[in-house]
Write an enzyme that holds these catalytic residues in place. Structure first.
Site: not given
Ligand code: IMP
Length: 195
Positions: A12, A15, A71, A151-153, A174, A180
């Site tokens: 990513n 990041k 993670d 992104f994500g949730y 954020k 993170r």
């Molecule tokens: P990863 O560890 O970055 O692969 O994240 C795992 C999953 O958690 C991702 O697919 C996202 O859906 C969710 N995620 C990780 N970080 C965030 C964030 O900062 N906001 C919202 N969802 C997140």
């Protein structure tokens, strides 16, 4: 030992940019592509810390570099901590953010306890020794998506003390409170001590 560069075991680029900026150019961050690592990293652990550790050791052992990995999972109280380590593949292997959010909202239908937390672990391996840095942000799963940043949730997570979701905040705002952001700040403080 003084160090000038380190590998961030992620695909990513956002990041990588975030951590590079926090290091003020004092340490060069390399990507997996920079070291010729094209394969998917193993993530077979049942815990977030275990997955962070597994990815970092894989890169360290196979590419002989100092590195760190991260993670993250969303842990929902009423769902006994799910989706947790399975956050990315909650609705299936496609890693589809929209499908993941829809499934989570469906599973939370009628649930009054909306408490949840984002949990990040960064595993750093320097000279064959592992160090971990953690970040947690507590909040609530709201009933409908709000906002279109992040992104994500993000659209369904409202951190405690705010009446906006992560998806209604700038990336700077954020990061200043996020899971993170906290873990990265701890990592950066540690790495700056090595410059
Ligand atoms: P990863 O560890 O970055 O692969 O994240 C795992 C999953 O958690 C991702 O697919 C996202 O859906 C969710 N995620 C990780 N970080 C965030 C964030 O900062 N906001 C919202 N969802 C997140």
């Amino acid at each position: 030992m003084l160090m000038h560069s380190i590998v961030f075991a992620t695909g990513n680029s956002n990041k990588i940019a975030e951590v590079s900026q926090l290091l003020d150019g004092k340490i060069d961050i390399q990507s997996l592509g920079d070291i010729g690592c094209e394969e998917t990293l193993p993530e077979t652990s049942a815990t977030i810390a275990g997955n962070a550790s597994e990815k970092a050791w894989y890169v360290h052992k196979n590419y002989k570099v100092n590195c760190f990995s991260e993670d993250t999972g969303l842990e929902v109280e009423a769902l006994n901590g799910e989706p947790g380590v399975y956050s990315a593949r909650y609705a299936g292997p496609a890693h589809d953010d929209e499908a993941n959010m829809s499934l989570l909202l469906a599973n939370m239908k009628g649930e009054e306890d909306r408490r949840a937390r984002f949990h990040t672990v960064i595993a750093l391996i320097i000279d064959g020794k592992e160090h971990q840095f953690e970040g947690v942000v507590e909040g609530q799963i709201i009933h409908h998506k709000k906002g279109n940043q992040g992104f994500g949730y993000d659209p369904i997570f409202m951190p405690d003390g705010y009446n906006r979701t992560f998806a209604q905040m700038s990336s700077e705002e954020k990061s200043s409170i996020s899971h993170r952001g906290q873990a990265v700040q701890k990592l950066v403080a540690f790495l700056k001590g090595k410059v």
